[in-house]
Design an enzyme around this catalytic site. Structure first.
Site, PDB file in Angstrom:
ATOM      1  CG  ASP A  67      -8.026   3.312   1.682  1.00 35.36           C
ATOM      2  OD1 ASP A  67      -8.037   3.376   2.923  1.00 35.36           O
ATOM      3  OD2 ASP A  67      -6.988   3.233   1.004  1.00 35.36           O
ATOM      4  NE  ARG A  92      -2.585   6.700  12.869  1.00 36.97           N
ATOM      5  CZ  ARG A  92      -3.250   6.787  11.731  1.00 36.97           C
ATOM      6  NH1 ARG A  92      -2.652   7.222  10.634  1.00 36.97           N
ATOM      7  NH2 ARG A  92      -4.523   6.445  11.665  1.00 36.97           N
ATOM      8  CE1 TYR A 128      -6.154  -0.935   6.152  1.00 39.55           C
ATOM      9  CE2 TYR A 128      -6.490  -0.139   3.933  1.00 39.55           C
ATOM     10  CZ  TYR A 128      -6.069   0.065   5.215  1.00 39.55           C
ATOM     11  OH  TYR A 128      -5.563   1.289   5.578  1.00 39.55           O
ATOM     12  NE  ARG A 164      -2.827  -0.604   3.603  1.00 35.01           N
ATOM     13  CZ  ARG A 164      -3.082  -1.647   4.388  1.00 35.01           C
ATOM     14  NH1 ARG A 164      -3.626  -2.726   3.875  1.00 35.01           N
ATOM     15  NH2 ARG A 164      -2.822  -1.619   5.671  1.00 35.01           N
ATOM     16  NE  ARG A 171      -3.562  -5.507  16.401  1.00 35.89           N
ATOM     17  CZ  ARG A 171      -2.951  -5.903  17.504  1.00 35.89           C
ATOM     18  NH1 ARG A 171      -3.237  -7.081  18.058  1.00 35.89           N
ATOM     19  NH2 ARG A 171      -2.052  -5.129  18.084  1.00 35.89           N
ATOM     20  CD  GLU A 207      -4.581   5.709  15.261  1.00 35.49           C
ATOM     21  OE1 GLU A 207      -4.665   6.922  14.970  1.00 35.49           O
ATOM     22  OE2 GLU A 207      -4.558   4.802  14.411  1.00 35.49           O
ATOM     23  NE  ARG A 250       5.534   9.007  -4.373  1.00 36.19           N
ATOM     24  CZ  ARG A 250       4.846   9.423  -3.320  1.00 36.19           C
ATOM     25  NH1 ARG A 250       5.440  10.123  -2.376  1.00 36.19           N
ATOM     26  NH2 ARG A 250       3.560   9.154  -3.233  1.00 36.19           N
TER      27      ARG A 250
HETATM   28  P1  FAD Z   1     -18.052   1.126   8.762  1.00 34.61           P
HETATM   29  O1  FAD Z   1     -17.672   2.557   8.654  1.00 34.61           O
HETATM   30  O2  FAD Z   1     -17.305   0.275   9.714  1.00 34.61           O
HETATM   31  O3  FAD Z   1     -19.600   1.065   9.070  1.00 34.61           O
HETATM   32  C1  FAD Z   1     -20.270  -0.120   9.467  1.00 34.61           C
HETATM   33  C2  FAD Z   1     -21.402   0.287  10.395  1.00 34.61           C
HETATM   34  O4  FAD Z   1     -22.191  -0.878  10.698  1.00 34.61           O
HETATM   35  C3  FAD Z   1     -20.925   0.841  11.732  1.00 34.61           C
HETATM   36  O5  FAD Z   1     -21.462   2.129  11.947  1.00 34.61           O
HETATM   37  C4  FAD Z   1     -21.431  -0.171  12.756  1.00 34.61           C
HETATM   38  O6  FAD Z   1     -21.841   0.437  13.978  1.00 34.61           O
HETATM   39  C5  FAD Z   1     -22.625  -0.780  12.033  1.00 34.61           C
HETATM   40  N1  FAD Z   1     -22.955  -2.120  12.512  1.00 34.61           N
HETATM   41  C6  FAD Z   1     -22.148  -3.196  12.572  1.00 34.61           C
HETATM   42  N2  FAD Z   1     -22.818  -4.266  13.082  1.00 34.61           N
HETATM   43  C7  FAD Z   1     -24.081  -3.842  13.352  1.00 34.61           C
HETATM   44  C8  FAD Z   1     -25.236  -4.474  13.903  1.00 34.61           C
HETATM   45  N3  FAD Z   1     -25.222  -5.765  14.275  1.00 34.61           N
HETATM   46  N4  FAD Z   1     -26.361  -3.740  14.055  1.00 34.61           N
HETATM   47  C9  FAD Z   1     -26.396  -2.428  13.688  1.00 34.61           C
HETATM   48  N5  FAD Z   1     -25.325  -1.787  13.154  1.00 34.61           N
HETATM   49  C10 FAD Z   1     -24.179  -2.477  12.989  1.00 34.61           C
HETATM   50  N6  FAD Z   1     -10.154   5.137   4.369  1.00 34.61           N
HETATM   51  C11 FAD Z   1      -9.674   6.114   3.546  1.00 34.61           C
HETATM   52  O7  FAD Z   1     -10.111   6.197   2.388  1.00 34.61           O
HETATM   53  N7  FAD Z   1      -8.765   7.038   3.989  1.00 34.61           N
HETATM   54  C12 FAD Z   1      -8.262   7.023   5.249  1.00 34.61           C
HETATM   55  O8  FAD Z   1      -7.433   7.874   5.613  1.00 34.61           O
HETATM   56  C13 FAD Z   1      -8.737   6.001   6.139  1.00 34.61           C
HETATM   57  N8  FAD Z   1      -8.273   5.941   7.393  1.00 34.61           N
HETATM   58  C14 FAD Z   1      -8.750   4.984   8.234  1.00 34.61           C
HETATM   59  C15 FAD Z   1      -8.269   4.981   9.539  1.00 34.61           C
HETATM   60  C16 FAD Z   1      -8.724   4.018  10.419  1.00 34.61           C
HETATM   61  C17 FAD Z   1      -8.211   4.016  11.836  1.00 34.61           C
HETATM   62  C18 FAD Z   1      -9.662   3.033   9.979  1.00 34.61           C
HETATM   63  C19 FAD Z   1     -10.158   1.970  10.927  1.00 34.61           C
HETATM   64  C20 FAD Z   1     -10.148   3.044   8.692  1.00 34.61           C
HETATM   65  C21 FAD Z   1      -9.693   4.020   7.794  1.00 34.61           C
HETATM   66  N9  FAD Z   1     -10.169   4.095   6.491  1.00 34.61           N
HETATM   67  C22 FAD Z   1      -9.696   5.060   5.643  1.00 34.61           C
HETATM   68  C23 FAD Z   1     -11.185   3.131   5.985  1.00 34.61           C
HETATM   69  C24 FAD Z   1     -12.626   3.605   6.194  1.00 34.61           C
HETATM   70  O9  FAD Z   1     -12.887   3.744   7.577  1.00 34.61           O
HETATM   71  C25 FAD Z   1     -13.578   2.582   5.558  1.00 34.61           C
HETATM   72  O10 FAD Z   1     -13.363   2.537   4.162  1.00 34.61           O
HETATM   73  C26 FAD Z   1     -15.057   2.874   5.775  1.00 34.61           C
HETATM   74  O11 FAD Z   1     -15.357   3.190   7.106  1.00 34.61           O
HETATM   75  C27 FAD Z   1     -15.876   1.664   5.368  1.00 34.61           C
HETATM   76  O12 FAD Z   1     -17.243   1.948   5.496  1.00 34.61           O
HETATM   77  P2  FAD Z   1     -18.293   0.812   5.875  1.00 34.61           P
HETATM   78  O13 FAD Z   1     -19.622   1.457   5.808  1.00 34.61           O
HETATM   79  O14 FAD Z   1     -18.052  -0.383   5.027  1.00 34.61           O
HETATM   80  O15 FAD Z   1     -17.914   0.384   7.348  1.00 34.61           O
HETATM   81  N1  UDP Z   2       3.811   0.951   8.415  1.00 34.16           N
HETATM   82  C1  UDP Z   2       4.936   0.914   9.213  1.00 34.16           C
HETATM   83  N2  UDP Z   2       5.493   2.094   9.624  1.00 34.16           N
HETATM   84  C2  UDP Z   2       4.956   3.282   9.334  1.00 34.16           C
HETATM   85  C3  UDP Z   2       3.789   3.326   8.535  1.00 34.16           C
HETATM   86  C4  UDP Z   2       3.246   2.134   8.094  1.00 34.16           C
HETATM   87  O1  UDP Z   2       5.428  -0.156   9.531  1.00 34.16           O
HETATM   88  O2  UDP Z   2       5.492   4.319   9.788  1.00 34.16           O
HETATM   89  C5  UDP Z   2       3.247  -0.348   7.947  1.00 34.16           C
HETATM   90  C6  UDP Z   2       2.129  -0.867   8.875  1.00 34.16           C
HETATM   91  O3  UDP Z   2       2.224  -2.269   8.924  1.00 34.16           O
HETATM   92  C7  UDP Z   2       0.883  -0.428   8.149  1.00 34.16           C
HETATM   93  C8  UDP Z   2       1.303  -0.586   6.684  1.00 34.16           C
HETATM   94  O4  UDP Z   2       2.684  -0.195   6.664  1.00 34.16           O
HETATM   95  O5  UDP Z   2      -0.242  -1.228   8.463  1.00 34.16           O
HETATM   96  C9  UDP Z   2       0.500   0.228   5.695  1.00 34.16           C
HETATM   97  O6  UDP Z   2       0.573   1.592   6.049  1.00 34.16           O
HETATM   98  P1  UDP Z   2      -0.706   2.516   6.068  1.00 34.16           P
HETATM   99  O7  UDP Z   2      -0.281   3.900   6.332  1.00 34.16           O
HETATM  100  O8  UDP Z   2      -1.502   2.226   4.854  1.00 34.16           O
HETATM  101  O9  UDP Z   2      -1.388   2.012   7.415  1.00 34.16           O
HETATM  102  P2  UDP Z   2      -2.850   1.603   7.857  1.00 34.16           P
HETATM  103  O10 UDP Z   2      -3.832   2.187   6.894  1.00 34.16           O
HETATM  104  O11 UDP Z   2      -2.790   0.129   7.880  1.00 34.16           O
HETATM  105  O12 UDP Z   2      -2.957   2.199   9.234  1.00 34.16           O
END
Ligand code: FAD
Ligand code: UDP
Length: 377
Positions: free
Chosen positions: A352, A281, A350, A175, A251, A302, A179
Site C-alpha cells: 500500500d 467492482r 503487494y 488483509r 494482473r 473494473e 468484525r
Molecule cells: P508505481 O506507482 O507503480 O510507480 C512505478 C513507476 O515506474 C510508474 O510510473 C511506471 O511508469 C514507472 N516505470 C516502470 N518501468 C519503467 C521504465 N522501464 N522506464 C521508466 N519508467 C518506468 N494503496 C493504498 O495505500 N491504498 C489504496 O486504496 C490503494 N489502491 C490501489 C488500487 C489499485 C488498483 C492498485 C493497482 C494499487 C493500489 N494501491 C493502494 C497501491 C499503490 O498503488 C502503490 O502502493 C503505489 O503505487 C506504489 O508506488 P510505486 O512508486 O512503488 O509504484
Molecule cells: N475480496 C473478495 N471479495 C470482495 C473483496 C475482496 O473476494 O468483495 C478478496 C479478493 O481476493 C481481494 C482480497 O479479498 O484481492 C483483498 O481485498 P482488498 O480489498 O484488499 O483487495 P485488493 O486491494 O486486492 O483489490
C-alpha cells in the site's frame, strides 16, 4: 567545491519521488525518469474536464496507515480530508455491507444476533478441522465458513486473480477484517483520509526541489547507468533482467467509463461478488471527495485480466509456484552494488502507499548510512 553525486531514479511514483526528495535534501543531483506522460505512477489523479470530479486514473486510492512518520510526511504536502472507506457488495441479487461485519452476518442469515451470538454462530458453521490455513480458501473456511465464503469471496477472487482461491496464499484474505460489531470501516488503521488536491499534487510537491529534474515519456535504458553514481529502479524486477529466469505473473486492469447525471450507484465502491458478472467492482469517483458537490457523475467498471507485455502490471500475483523464480531475481538484484530495486514492482510485493513511503524513507536512510561508512573508512 566538491561535485554533486549523481543519482538516477527510474519511476516517478511514490517510491521514486520520496527517494528523490530525501536524496536531493542531502545535496545529491537527482534525475527522475518515467515512461508515462505524468508523475505519480498508479496513484495519479486528475480533475475530469467535463465534471470537475477528481478521478483516480488507475483505480481508487485511499490513504490509510498506522505509521505516524508516514502520516505526518504526507500531511506536510497536502491537507488530508476525512474519508472512511465503506464498501458495499452485490451478491445473489442483494446488497450487503463489507468487510464482513455484524450487519452483513445478520442480513445474510436473516437473523438479529448480538456480537457474542454472532461469534458463536460463525464458530459453529466454520471449518474447525483447519488449524493452520495456508491458502485463501482455507483461511476463509476457517474464519467465516462456506456460505459467506462462496457469497462474497469465491467468485470475486477468481475474477480478480484468475485463479482458484485454493491456489492463492492466505495472506491475500488476511488483509480484510471480519468484525462482530456494526463497524463497516474497510480498514483498521488509525489514520485514513483523502488528499484535498489529489495524489498527483502531492507527488508534484515532493519532486519540487532544486536538485531534482524530472523527465517524462522516457523509457529506461541501462546503458545510461555509467553516467550515474547510483540507480534506484522502481520498475518490474524481471523486466530489468530481460526475464532471464522467466516472467513473473501480474494482473492488469481494464476500466470501462460510465457517465451520467446525478448519482449512479450512490456510493464510492460497489463490489460484484458473483462469478457471472464479468467485472469485480464499480467505483463512483465523486464519492471519494465527499466534501465536494457535483451534479454529474463518473464511474468505472473494473475488469481484471492476465497481464501481457505492454500492459500496466497492476498486481504482483506471487503464486506459491513463482517463489523459486522470484528468489533468483532477488539474489542477482542483491548482488548489484550500483542499482537498488525498490517499490512495488522492484520488490514484486503487494504494498500500500503508506508501506511504499515507509520503505522509500528506509531505503534512503540505509543508502546514506553506507555512504557515510565508506567516506569515513
Ligand atoms: P508505481 O506507482 O507503480 O510507480 C512505478 C513507476 O515506474 C510508474 O510510473 C511506471 O511508469 C514507472 N516505470 C516502470 N518501468 C519503467 C521504465 N522501464 N522506464 C521508466 N519508467 C518506468 N494503496 C493504498 O495505500 N491504498 C489504496 O486504496 C490503494 N489502491 C490501489 C488500487 C489499485 C488498483 C492498485 C493497482 C494499487 C493500489 N494501491 C493502494 C497501491 C499503490 O498503488 C502503490 O502502493 C503505489 O503505487 C506504489 O508506488 P510505486 O512508486 O512503488 O509504484
Ligand atoms: N475480496 C473478495 N471479495 C470482495 C473483496 C475482496 O473476494 O468483495 C478478496 C479478493 O481476493 C481481494 C482480497 O479479498 O484481492 C483483498 O481485498 P482488498 O480489498 O484488499 O483487495 P485488493 O486491494 O486486492 O483489490
Amino acid at each position: 567545491m566538491q561535485e554533486k553525486k549523481k543519482i538516477l531514479i527510474v519511476g516517478a511514483g511514490f517510491t521514486g519521488a520520496v527517494i528523490a526528495r530525501e536524496l536531493a535534501k542531502e545535496n545529491y543531483e537527482v534525475r527522475v525518469i518515467d515512461k508515462r506522460s505524468h508523475i505519480a505512477g498508479n496513484c495519479y489523479t486528475e480533475r475530469d474536464s467535463d465534471t470537475n470530479i477528481m478521478v483516480h486514473k488507475y483505480g481508487p486510492h485511499i490513504f490509510h496507515t498506522d505509521n505516524e512518520e508516514v502520516w505526518s510526511y504526507v500531511n506536510s504536502f497536502d491537507t488530508f480530508m476525512p474519508y472512511v472507506n465503506r464498501v458495499k457488495a452485490t451478491s445473489g441479487g442483494k446488497v450487503y455491507s463489507l468487510p464482513i461485519n455484524l450487519f452483513t452476518i445478520n442480513q445474510f442469515y436473516g437473523k438479529t444476533l448480538n456480537p457474542q451470538e454472532a461469534r458463536n454462530f460463525i464458530e459453529e458453521i466454520a471449518d474447525k478441522s483447519i488449524t493452520d490455513p495456508q491458502t485463501f480458501e482455507e483461511q476463509a473456511m476457517k474464519f467465516i465458513g462456506k456460505d459467506l465464503y462462496y457469497a462474497f469471496f469465491y467468485g470475486y477472487t477468481k475474477k480478480q486473480w484468475g485463479l482458484e482461491p485454493k491456489e492463492l496464499p492466505s495472506s491475500i484474505l488476511k488483509r480484510l477484517p471480519v468484525r462482530f460489531t456494526y463497524d463497516d470501516n474497510y480498514f483498521n488503521h488509525k489514520y485514513q483520509g483523502m488528499p484535498l488536491n489529489g495524489y498527483k499534487k502531492i507527488v508534484e510537491k515532493i519532486l519540487d526541489h532544486e536538485n531534482i529534474t524530472v523527465e517524462l515519456n522516457s523509457d529506461y535504458d541501462q546503458s545510461v547507468n555509467s553516467q550515474f553514481d547510483h540507480v534506484f529502479y522502481s520498475g518490474p524486477i524481471d523486466e530489468y533482467y530481460d526475464s532471464k529466469f522467466g516472467t513473473l505473473d501480474y494482473r492488469t486492469l481494464d476500466f470501462e467509463e460510465i457517465r451520467s447525471e446525478g448519482d449512479f450507484q450512490g456510493t464510492a465502491v460497489m463490489n460484484y461478488c458473483d462469478a457471472e458478472v464479468p467485472y469485480t467492482r464499480i467505483t463512483e469517483h465523486k464519492f471519494f471527495s465527499p466534501w465536494e458537490t457535483h451534479e454529474k457523475t463518473i464511474c468505472f467498471k473494473e475488469y481484471s485480466r492476465a497481464y501481457k507485455k505492454g500492459d500496466i502490471p497492476y498486481y504482483p500475483v506471487r503464486q506459491v509456484k513463482e517463489k523459486a523464480m522470484l528468489e533468483k531475481y532477488l539474489e542477482v538484484a542483491e548482488a548489484e552494488d550500483k542499482v537498488s530495486f525498490v517499490g512495488r514492482l522492484g520488490s514484486y510485493r503487494y504494498m500500500d502507499m503508506d508501506v511504499t513511503i515507509a520503505e522509500a524513507l528506509k531505503t534512503v536512510r540505509e543508502f546514506l548510512a553506507v555512504k557515510q561508512v565508506v567516506a569515513l573508512s
